[in-house]
Design a protein around this motif. Structure first.
Motif, PDB file in Angstrom:
ATOM      1  N   ARG A 125       1.020  -1.143   0.110  1.00 39.83           N
ATOM      2  CA  ARG A 125      -0.114   0.233  -0.100  1.00 39.83           C
ATOM      3  C   ARG A 125       0.987   1.280   0.069  1.00 39.83           C
ATOM      4  O   ARG A 125       0.513   2.343  -0.579  1.00 39.83           O
ATOM      5  CB  ARG A 125      -0.921   0.004   1.286  1.00 39.83           C
ATOM      6  N   LYS A 126       1.944   1.199   0.810  1.00 37.91           N
ATOM      7  CA  LYS A 126       2.859   2.417   0.678  1.00 37.91           C
ATOM      8  C   LYS A 126       3.321   2.766  -0.539  1.00 37.91           C
ATOM      9  O   LYS A 126       3.272   3.629  -0.997  1.00 37.91           O
ATOM     10  CB  LYS A 126       3.914   2.055   1.697  1.00 37.91           C
ATOM     11  N   ARG A 127       3.834   1.542  -1.088  1.00 40.87           N
ATOM     12  CA  ARG A 127       4.337   1.501  -2.694  1.00 40.87           C
ATOM     13  C   ARG A 127       3.091   2.313  -3.581  1.00 40.87           C
ATOM     14  O   ARG A 127       3.343   3.109  -4.389  1.00 40.87           O
ATOM     15  CB  ARG A 127       4.939   0.366  -3.101  1.00 40.87           C
ATOM     16  N   ALA A 128       2.110   1.897  -3.546  1.00 41.18           N
ATOM     17  CA  ALA A 128       0.953   2.098  -4.505  1.00 41.18           C
ATOM     18  C   ALA A 128       0.757   3.617  -4.027  1.00 41.18           C
ATOM     19  O   ALA A 128       0.393   4.385  -4.993  1.00 41.18           O
ATOM     20  CB  ALA A 128      -0.215   1.438  -3.934  1.00 41.18           C
TER      21      ALA A 128
ATOM     22  N   ASP B 131      -6.634  -1.918   0.455  1.00 41.00           N
ATOM     23  CA  ASP B 131      -7.371  -1.578   1.595  1.00 41.00           C
ATOM     24  C   ASP B 131      -8.454  -2.590   1.844  1.00 41.00           C
ATOM     25  O   ASP B 131      -8.832  -3.022   2.926  1.00 41.00           O
ATOM     26  CB  ASP B 131      -8.059  -0.220   1.387  1.00 41.00           C
ATOM     27  N   MET B 132      -9.205  -2.965   0.792  1.00 41.08           N
ATOM     28  CA  MET B 132     -10.474  -3.865   1.101  1.00 41.08           C
ATOM     29  C   MET B 132      -9.637  -5.411   1.583  1.00 41.08           C
ATOM     30  O   MET B 132      -9.945  -6.081   2.352  1.00 41.08           O
ATOM     31  CB  MET B 132     -10.977  -4.167  -0.266  1.00 41.08           C
ATOM     32  N   THR B 133      -8.675  -5.768   0.905  1.00 37.82           N
ATOM     33  CA  THR B 133      -7.950  -6.991   1.278  1.00 37.82           C
ATOM     34  C   THR B 133      -7.355  -6.841   2.932  1.00 37.82           C
ATOM     35  O   THR B 133      -7.391  -7.619   3.721  1.00 37.82           O
ATOM     36  CB  THR B 133      -6.471  -7.450   0.537  1.00 37.82           C
ATOM     37  N   LEU B 134      -6.954  -5.588   3.148  1.00 41.02           N
ATOM     38  CA  LEU B 134      -6.377  -5.447   4.451  1.00 41.02           C
ATOM     39  C   LEU B 134      -7.689  -5.479   5.589  1.00 41.02           C
ATOM     40  O   LEU B 134      -7.408  -6.019   6.595  1.00 41.02           O
ATOM     41  CB  LEU B 134      -5.599  -4.006   4.421  1.00 41.02           C
ATOM     42  N   THR B 135      -8.818  -5.027   5.342  1.00 41.26           N
ATOM     43  CA  THR B 135      -9.885  -4.929   6.077  1.00 41.26           C
ATOM     44  C   THR B 135     -10.384  -6.609   6.021  1.00 41.26           C
ATOM     45  O   THR B 135     -10.653  -7.016   7.421  1.00 41.26           O
ATOM     46  CB  THR B 135     -11.122  -4.340   5.414  1.00 41.26           C
ATOM     47  N   PHE B 136     -10.176  -7.381   4.977  1.00 38.79           N
ATOM     48  CA  PHE B 136     -10.403  -8.620   5.196  1.00 38.79           C
ATOM     49  C   PHE B 136      -9.556  -9.590   6.148  1.00 38.79           C
ATOM     50  O   PHE B 136     -10.174 -10.202   6.791  1.00 38.79           O
ATOM     51  CB  PHE B 136     -10.698  -9.505   3.704  1.00 38.79           C
TER      52      PHE B 136
ATOM     53  N   ASP C 247       3.140   5.869  -2.945  1.00 38.84           N
ATOM     54  CA  ASP C 247       4.217   6.554  -3.563  1.00 38.84           C
ATOM     55  C   ASP C 247       4.095   6.794  -5.238  1.00 38.84           C
ATOM     56  O   ASP C 247       4.197   7.871  -5.692  1.00 38.84           O
ATOM     57  CB  ASP C 247       5.566   5.772  -3.498  1.00 38.84           C
ATOM     58  N   GLU C 248       3.318   5.372  -5.758  1.00 40.19           N
ATOM     59  CA  GLU C 248       3.262   5.474  -7.297  1.00 40.19           C
ATOM     60  C   GLU C 248       2.145   5.945  -7.792  1.00 40.19           C
ATOM     61  O   GLU C 248       1.673   6.298  -8.812  1.00 40.19           O
ATOM     62  CB  GLU C 248       3.529   4.230  -7.791  1.00 40.19           C
ATOM     63  N   GLN C 249       1.261   6.510  -6.859  1.00 48.10           N
ATOM     64  CA  GLN C 249      -0.199   6.898  -7.128  1.00 48.10           C
ATOM     65  C   GLN C 249      -1.099   6.067  -7.879  1.00 48.10           C
ATOM     66  O   GLN C 249      -1.602   6.527  -8.889  1.00 48.10           O
ATOM     67  CB  GLN C 249      -0.068   8.528  -7.715  1.00 48.10           C
ATOM     68  N   TRP C 250      -1.022   4.898  -7.253  1.00 46.90           N
ATOM     69  CA  TRP C 250      -1.893   3.622  -7.987  1.00 46.90           C
ATOM     70  C   TRP C 250      -3.225   3.569  -7.156  1.00 46.90           C
ATOM     71  O   TRP C 250      -3.251   2.920  -6.115  1.00 46.90           O
ATOM     72  CB  TRP C 250      -1.132   2.478  -7.989  1.00 46.90           C
ATOM     73  N   LEU C 251      -4.152   4.488  -7.671  1.00 46.57           N
ATOM     74  CA  LEU C 251      -5.222   4.640  -6.836  1.00 46.57           C
ATOM     75  C   LEU C 251      -5.973   3.533  -6.682  1.00 46.57           C
ATOM     76  O   LEU C 251      -6.795   3.046  -5.707  1.00 46.57           O
ATOM     77  CB  LEU C 251      -6.032   6.058  -7.399  1.00 46.57           C
ATOM     78  N   GLY C 252      -6.348   2.718  -7.938  1.00 48.17           N
ATOM     79  CA  GLY C 252      -7.075   1.507  -7.927  1.00 48.17           C
ATOM     80  C   GLY C 252      -6.499   0.381  -6.963  1.00 48.17           C
ATOM     81  O   GLY C 252      -7.245  -0.229  -6.165  1.00 48.17           O
ATOM     82  N   GLU C 253      -5.094   0.628  -7.007  1.00 43.13           N
ATOM     83  CA  GLU C 253      -4.203  -0.546  -6.352  1.00 43.13           C
ATOM     84  C   GLU C 253      -4.703  -0.334  -4.835  1.00 43.13           C
ATOM     85  O   GLU C 253      -4.618  -1.204  -3.977  1.00 43.13           O
ATOM     86  CB  GLU C 253      -2.920  -0.469  -6.591  1.00 43.13           C
TER      87      GLU C 253
END
Length: 73
Positions: free
Chosen positions: A23-26, A39-44, A28-34
């Motif tokens: 998530r941190k890398r996403a 976030d959904m997977t972390l919640t799960f 940094d790279e501004q991969w909003l969909g990622e």
């Protein structure tokens, strides 16, 4: 619904750590969909961790063994 074996808690912690790094890398790279998917997977994963931890705190209830009925005679 699948139940997580409490023995898998260390593995779930590894998965959570990896997802946090991804998530941190996403970010940094501004991969909003990622970010949204992570976030959904972390919640799960966190829900499964809580469920598995809850099952380790449950106590066993002894129901006893059925026996012969007393005779009424």
């Amino acid at each position: 619904m699948l139940q997580v074996n409490p023995k898998m808690l260390p593995r779930l912690a590894e998965i959570e750590k990896d997802l946090t790094l991804r998530r941190k890398r996403a970010e940094d790279e501004q991969w909003l969909g990622e970010i949204e998917g992570i976030d959904m997977t972390l919640t799960f994963v966190r829900t499964k961790q809580a469920d598995a931890a809850r099952t380790t705190r449950r106590t066993t209830v002894l129901l006893g063994l059925p026996g012969p009925r007393p005779s009424n005679g």
